[in-house]
Write an enzyme that holds these catalytic residues in place. Sequence first.
Site, PDB file in Angstrom:
ATOM      1  N   THR B 165     -40.463 -23.574  45.091  1.00 29.50           N
ATOM      2  CA  THR B 165     -39.349 -24.520  44.909  1.00 29.50           C
ATOM      3  C   THR B 165     -38.620 -24.110  43.634  1.00 29.50           C
ATOM      4  O   THR B 165     -37.753 -23.241  43.683  1.00 29.50           O
ATOM      5  CB  THR B 165     -39.840 -25.978  44.827  1.00 29.50           C
ATOM      6  OG1 THR B 165     -40.869 -26.086  43.856  1.00 29.50           O
ATOM      7  CG2 THR B 165     -40.385 -26.430  46.177  1.00 29.50           C
ATOM      8  N   LYS B 188     -48.055 -22.494  44.482  1.00 29.88           N
ATOM      9  CA  LYS B 188     -46.714 -22.771  43.977  1.00 29.88           C
ATOM     10  C   LYS B 188     -46.806 -24.006  43.084  1.00 29.88           C
ATOM     11  O   LYS B 188     -47.716 -24.831  43.223  1.00 29.88           O
ATOM     12  CB  LYS B 188     -45.713 -23.014  45.103  1.00 29.88           C
ATOM     13  CG  LYS B 188     -45.937 -24.232  45.955  1.00 29.88           C
ATOM     14  CD  LYS B 188     -45.494 -25.577  45.425  1.00 29.88           C
ATOM     15  CE  LYS B 188     -44.059 -25.573  44.956  1.00 29.88           C
ATOM     16  NZ  LYS B 188     -43.688 -26.997  44.561  1.00 29.88           N
ATOM     17  N   THR B 199     -52.218 -30.699  41.932  1.00 31.08           N
ATOM     18  CA  THR B 199     -50.843 -30.774  41.451  1.00 31.08           C
ATOM     19  C   THR B 199     -49.951 -29.618  41.834  1.00 31.08           C
ATOM     20  O   THR B 199     -49.157 -29.158  41.040  1.00 31.08           O
ATOM     21  CB  THR B 199     -50.829 -30.941  39.932  1.00 31.08           C
ATOM     22  OG1 THR B 199     -52.086 -30.555  39.406  1.00 31.08           O
ATOM     23  CG2 THR B 199     -50.546 -32.343  39.611  1.00 31.08           C
ATOM     24  N   GLU B 279     -41.628 -25.081  34.524  1.00 31.00           N
ATOM     25  CA  GLU B 279     -40.222 -25.387  34.311  1.00 31.00           C
ATOM     26  C   GLU B 279     -39.873 -25.414  32.828  1.00 31.00           C
ATOM     27  O   GLU B 279     -40.458 -26.171  32.052  1.00 31.00           O
ATOM     28  CB  GLU B 279     -39.882 -26.742  34.942  1.00 31.00           C
ATOM     29  CG  GLU B 279     -39.804 -26.665  36.456  1.00 31.00           C
ATOM     30  CD  GLU B 279     -39.572 -28.012  37.112  1.00 31.00           C
ATOM     31  OE1 GLU B 279     -39.366 -28.016  38.330  1.00 31.00           O
ATOM     32  OE2 GLU B 279     -39.597 -29.026  36.427  1.00 31.00           O
ATOM     33  N   ASN B 398     -34.616 -30.615  35.090  1.00 28.86           N
ATOM     34  CA  ASN B 398     -35.061 -31.849  35.712  1.00 28.86           C
ATOM     35  C   ASN B 398     -34.049 -32.973  35.686  1.00 28.86           C
ATOM     36  O   ASN B 398     -34.283 -34.035  36.248  1.00 28.86           O
ATOM     37  CB  ASN B 398     -36.379 -32.289  35.081  1.00 28.86           C
ATOM     38  CG  ASN B 398     -37.509 -31.411  35.579  1.00 28.86           C
ATOM     39  OD1 ASN B 398     -37.781 -31.385  36.755  1.00 28.86           O
ATOM     40  ND2 ASN B 398     -38.107 -30.651  34.674  1.00 28.86           N
ATOM     41  N   SER B 403     -29.499 -33.290  42.746  1.00 33.64           N
ATOM     42  CA  SER B 403     -28.055 -33.307  42.979  1.00 33.64           C
ATOM     43  C   SER B 403     -27.507 -31.891  43.084  1.00 33.64           C
ATOM     44  O   SER B 403     -28.241 -30.933  43.095  1.00 33.64           O
ATOM     45  CB  SER B 403     -27.352 -34.060  41.849  1.00 33.64           C
ATOM     46  OG  SER B 403     -27.776 -33.575  40.596  1.00 33.64           O
TER      47      SER B 403
END
Lengths: 403, 403
Positions: B165, B188, B199, B279, B398, B403
């Site tokens: 992702t 992943k 997780t 991230e 994040n 969006s």
Amino acid sequence: MTRADVSPLVRAQGVTAPAGFRAAGIAAGIKASGKLDLALVFNEGPDHAAAGVFTRNQVKAAPVLWTCQVLADGRLRAVILNSGGANACTGPGGFQDTHATAEKVAAALSEWGTETGAIDVAVCSTGLIGDRLPMDKVLAGVVAVVQDMAGGITGGDEAARAIMTTDTVPKQVALHHPANWTVGGMAKGAGMLAPSLATMLCVLTTDAVAEPAGLDQALRRATARTFDRLDIDGSCSTNDTVLLLASGASEVEPSQDDLDDAVLRVCADLCAQLQADAEGVTKRITVSVTGAASEDDAVVAARVIARDSLVKTALFGSDPNWGRVLAAVGMAPVHLDPDRITVSFNGSAVCVNGVGAPGARDVDLSATDIEVLVDLGVGDSQAAIQTTDLSHAYVEENSAYSS
Amino acid sequence: MTRADVSPLVRAQGVTAPAGFRAAGIAAGIKASGKLDLALVFNEGPDHAAAGVFTRNQVKAAPVLWTCQVLADGRLRAVILNSGGANACTGPGGFQDTHATAEKVAAALSEWGTETGAIDVAVCSTGLIGDRLPMDKVLAGVVAVVQDMAGGITGGDEAARAIMTTDTVPKQVALHHPANWTVGGMAKGAGMLAPSLATMLCVLTTDAVAEPAGLDQALRRATARTFDRLDIDGSCSTNDTVLLLASGASEVEPSQDDLDDAVLRVCADLCAQLQADAEGVTKRITVSVTGAASEDDAVVAARVIARDSLVKTALFGSDPNWGRVLAAVGMAPVHLDPDRITVSFNGSAVCVNGVGAPGARDVDLSATDIEVLVDLGVGDSQAAIQTTDLSHAYVEENSAYSS
């Protein structure tokens, strides 16, 4: 509605609004910037009743350890507060510094004509953890701030400014009760703000006549519902202190209910001021949980959501990403049924009984205030936590604080 | 050192490294970007033993609920995984989608000549929470991915890519045991990474001969020490799943100890790959707690520090602000004595017995790897948590995910 509910709150006033209190704030040179950094709040009496609540952090700063001790008798004459250094994790030497500061305040007040012992002086410190304070500047500053206060000018504003660290504005408020007694207060705190008590410095004053036990009840009830439910970043300071001093100068002895209400309202207002000035804030967020099996469950669930980095970054981006709210609440150690959870943002349902609602992705969250309402659907209890978003400015401010 | 400890780890290989496994990854059109988004891992046998561990989140995605059920008999023939949608918070319709996907996989495999029931097909999904999957694309994709796999090309790489992702690189590794059996895996996960189990999605394969109970033990021991101690942002997904499938094709039955060791090493390597690609990561941080009263205390204390936003932002800024570590650990619900806590950053003492060490503010944290070592000084137990910093990139990524 009690009488206190209709009493006006005046933010232009603070700790010196009640009769019997003086305050001052000076630049003692503790902060390298030269800004105000030393504050004094003095209770002229006739009473000197006091109560306090302190951080639940197991690592307690020297001034917290000191002030806990001197409050044991329910009496305080003065509070000395400095910014520019937390005096936490400074060992026995740091505690001696706090003691020496209280002794100096007592000596200066006694010289001015008010016989005071160090045991009647609370000390509060805020700033970077881990460094000793520049005691030459602190002790010289104590003499100067007592002289300043003795000069008679009402220094409530300066005191509120002298306790600021990353705060951008001073926080103070006063409530004038129709029965001619007043509660005033000042607070600081913008980061390392979390709930396990007060999580900042706050001094409240009142000219009401009250016993230490009554003050203690009013203060504990108020902080449990206000500062304890403000959670900016989940981090709890080593220095959190909330003090309430009563001078009795109004000669009015309010009912316990009226005192509780007035202290609650002043704390709630200061709490809102802290939230509005939190580090990096771009959104003021209220997370309300209803339909919980107990009030404790509601608080825990709301806090888990309010602390979730993915929820906080989504709201920074005005993104109605309600799935993150579900993922967060699913980790809360509370009774819940995933198929009965309903979520709304600013009154628009985004998730009903655990499933997304039509239009959920289009809810407009561009305004500054956001209400996240989570109904667990398993009980009748509710609670709310105040928080803010996780923004670039928060990261920026906190990645370069000590350097 | 056991024999597994000296076995080489090969990151160019993954789930198809062990004998008896095929895999494929295709672009089914689930992701709007057109990237790979559907993966299949198929166990050709002769054995089909399997074990799994799942998220502890009370809000569980449909594929988690499904896969828990079909694993009850300790057998799996295939795992179908999609990115582009988590199929979480999608109600009974979402569960029907998962069921239909498993049925379609079973039908396609049966048509290819391998009689398979839906009850032997695990389903994993990852992506945005709250939306139904585009089932026309998923079901057509299932047919295509089975055909692709049947074509005989080893598609382990494509499978590892199809589950990404916000990951920027695929994560896979294989361990070749000297006794001629192999463990392979792919994983992943880059955000919503926290510890209350796995997780993320992870599929492990082995050609060892093993019973479901032995696989289950190896998997639970490994995840408890690896994925459970990786905590990027404290947020735990609704979809976390780790599966271990054994084909028995090597005809070697390793000892339980050797199996435990091999699975642990593969999980640890995948865990390091997840940390490195988290991230917004700019720092790889290990928080080690020693001298704790129990291992549980050590884990809890390390996790509290690893989750603290102020610690994470300070380390993003390469700022040795050790006071924040003290403030964080002071809130951990563990046995501690503030005057016995010693902290070092990258081996340099910054706090000794609760007091700052000389030169503490000058420790260089500019490198990518940072070790925070906290000795509580009250016992003999220790544990470590892997985390990353809280950076601008984390906030950026994040605040604009859905969006």
